[in-house]
Design an enzyme around this catalytic site. Sequence first.
Site, short mmCIF file in Angstrom:
data_model
loop_
_atom_site.label_atom_id
_atom_site.label_comp_id
_atom_site.label_asym_id
_atom_site.label_seq_id
_atom_site.Cartn_x
_atom_site.Cartn_y
_atom_site.Cartn_z
CG HIS A 21 -0.24 0.43 2.48
ND1 HIS A 21 0.46 -0.48 3.22
CD2 HIS A 21 -0.10 1.62 3.10
CE1 HIS A 21 0.98 0.14 4.28
NE2 HIS A 21 0.67 1.41 4.23
C1 UD1 Z 1 -1.94 6.16 5.21
C2 UD1 Z 1 -0.64 6.72 5.79
C3 UD1 Z 1 0.43 5.64 5.76
C4 UD1 Z 1 -0.05 4.38 6.45
C5 UD1 Z 1 -1.39 3.94 5.88
C6 UD1 Z 1 -1.94 2.78 6.67
C7 UD1 Z 1 -0.23 9.10 5.38
C8 UD1 Z 1 0.49 10.10 4.58
N1 UD1 Z 1 -0.15 7.84 4.98
O1 UD1 Z 1 -1.69 5.81 3.86
O2 UD1 Z 1 1.57 6.11 6.45
O3 UD1 Z 1 0.90 3.37 6.25
O4 UD1 Z 1 -2.33 5.02 5.96
O5 UD1 Z 1 -2.86 2.03 5.94
O6 UD1 Z 1 -0.86 9.48 6.36
N2 UD1 Z 1 -9.01 4.99 0.77
C9 UD1 Z 1 -10.26 4.43 0.69
N3 UD1 Z 1 -10.89 4.14 1.86
C10 UD1 Z 1 -10.36 4.39 3.09
C11 UD1 Z 1 -9.09 4.94 3.14
C12 UD1 Z 1 -8.42 5.25 1.97
O7 UD1 Z 1 -10.78 4.18 -0.39
O8 UD1 Z 1 -11.01 4.08 4.11
C13 UD1 Z 1 -8.27 5.26 -0.49
C14 UD1 Z 1 -8.55 6.65 -1.05
O9 UD1 Z 1 -8.57 6.56 -2.43
C15 UD1 Z 1 -7.33 7.43 -0.62
C16 UD1 Z 1 -6.24 6.36 -0.64
O10 UD1 Z 1 -6.89 5.17 -0.25
O11 UD1 Z 1 -7.03 8.51 -1.47
C17 UD1 Z 1 -5.09 6.66 0.28
O12 UD1 Z 1 -5.52 6.91 1.61
P1 UD1 Z 1 -4.65 7.84 2.60
O13 UD1 Z 1 -5.21 7.79 3.96
O14 UD1 Z 1 -4.43 9.16 1.97
O15 UD1 Z 1 -3.25 7.13 2.57
P2 UD1 Z 1 -2.86 5.62 2.83
O16 UD1 Z 1 -2.22 5.11 1.59
O17 UD1 Z 1 -3.99 4.88 3.40
N1 UDP Z 2 -3.99 -5.01 8.82
C1 UDP Z 2 -5.28 -5.50 8.99
N2 UDP Z 2 -5.97 -5.89 7.85
C2 UDP Z 2 -5.44 -5.82 6.61
C3 UDP Z 2 -4.11 -5.33 6.47
C4 UDP Z 2 -3.42 -4.91 7.60
O1 UDP Z 2 -5.79 -5.59 10.10
O2 UDP Z 2 -6.12 -6.17 5.64
C5 UDP Z 2 -3.27 -4.59 10.03
C6 UDP Z 2 -1.93 -5.26 10.22
O3 UDP Z 2 -2.09 -6.48 10.90
C7 UDP Z 2 -1.16 -4.24 11.04
C8 UDP Z 2 -1.69 -2.92 10.52
O4 UDP Z 2 -2.94 -3.22 9.89
O5 UDP Z 2 -1.50 -4.32 12.42
C9 UDP Z 2 -0.74 -2.36 9.51
O6 UDP Z 2 -1.33 -1.31 8.85
P1 UDP Z 2 -0.90 -0.84 7.40
O7 UDP Z 2 -0.17 -1.90 6.71
O8 UDP Z 2 -2.12 -0.29 6.77
O9 UDP Z 2 0.02 0.43 7.72
P2 UDP Z 2 1.53 0.64 8.19
O10 UDP Z 2 1.80 -0.22 9.35
O11 UDP Z 2 2.41 0.37 7.02
O12 UDP Z 2 1.56 2.10 8.52
#
Ligand code: UD1
Ligand code: UDP
Length: 350
Positions: free
Chosen positions: A203
């Site tokens: 992601h």
């Molecule tokens: C964010 C964090 C990242 C973290 C990740 C955990 C920042 C800059 N990034 O990244 O550090 O590792 O969360 O998962 O804060 N979207 C949906 N539904 C949701 C959420 C997101 O469809 O519930 C889609 C949207 O298109 C959105 C994209 O995912 O634009 C990215 O979401 P965003 O929260 O901006 O960043 P993450 O990649 O989730």
């Molecule tokens: N996780 C989850 N369901 C999923 C993918 C990840 O519960 O489908 C959990 C995972 O076990 C971990 C956390 O989400 O505890 C990690 O989050 P993510 O990978 O989104 O973000 P990061 O840790 O890279 O910021």
Amino acid sequence: MKFITILGARPQFIKAAPVSREIRKKHTELIVHTGQHYDKNMSDIFFEELNIPKPDYSLEIGSSSHGKQTGLMLEKIEEILLTEKPDYVLVYGDTNSTLAGALAAAKLHIPVVHIEAGLRSFNKHMPEEVNRIMTDHVSKYLFCPTETAVKNLKNENVTELIINVGDVMYDAVEYNRQLAENKSGILESNKLVSKTYHLITVHRAENTDDPKRLTSILKAFEQIVEEKVWPMHPRTRNKIKEYGLNLDSIPKLTVIDPVGYLDMLKLEANATKILTDSGGVQKEAYFLRVPCVTMRDQTEWVETLEYEANILVGANTEQIIEATVKNVKPIYKDHFGRADASKKIVEEIL
Ligand code: UD1
Ligand code: UDP
């Protein structure tokens, strides 16, 4: 004491669960959910499964560009802090919600408690790296998960209270691993057999927002013959569609929606290998003793690289394949504490 906890993204709900449990034994906690993540299986499911109290404030900010998202959060969090006047503001990790919470509090002279402080990838192109550095430098209490994190802060001349308490994600794993094993039916519902499949998560912006890197990663999956399951982050699903990439040529691949924490722990514990670019998942692989392949150019979790418990491969097709087929024999150590980080954090603050 009155705490305000700022949450917004999936990993923060998981990190906050054990700390909130500890705080609420003796103190008052209000939860602010920024709404950075909002799909049911990116947000609500964690509150339900992990018994996190419902947010007192839901800001419903949603997705947008970095500046806009962070700015909108900042404005609304400030209003809440002015009304509620907490003794402490707690922020977790390195998302835009973390930075907004920390900045809003610091400007109002409310002590900021940063949990998972001091991590560095030394790559400022990552939005997370900017968020971490800024948050650490306005925090009063910096709770580090590792000794490396403590050293990073000392090297940046941070002089506030810095303590290695261990990793709150380890607390969460220890609290839930047996529950996950007993309760989750995720293997059966996807016809997966324990220790015969690889688990994939991707992601990170650095991978998903670069078509070349994402294509190179998918090419590697095409040549990995084992069964594979991939709970796909919405960001990645959107990008695959946007770039017109095709998953049909990847053999034995099951793509599913993001899963809840218990299902995820079960998928992780029973995988033969975990291929990921997630920070949290790298550590969970380590806690659960499952060899990991990390599709990033750097990791903040350098301890996991010892004895090939985790192998860093970037987005390079050949390196991903090579690390995945490699027969590793890792030795695991106590780098992340003793699963009592949450308790230590609350004790230390007081
Ligand atoms: C964010 C964090 C990242 C973290 C990740 C955990 C920042 C800059 N990034 O990244 O550090 O590792 O969360 O998962 O804060 N979207 C949906 N539904 C949701 C959420 C997101 O469809 O519930 C889609 C949207 O298109 C959105 C994209 O995912 O634009 C990215 O979401 P965003 O929260 O901006 O960043 P993450 O990649 O989730
Ligand atoms: N996780 C989850 N369901 C999923 C993918 C990840 O519960 O489908 C959990 C995972 O076990 C971990 C956390 O989400 O505890 C990690 O989050 P993510 O990978 O989104 O973000 P990061 O840790 O890279 O910021």
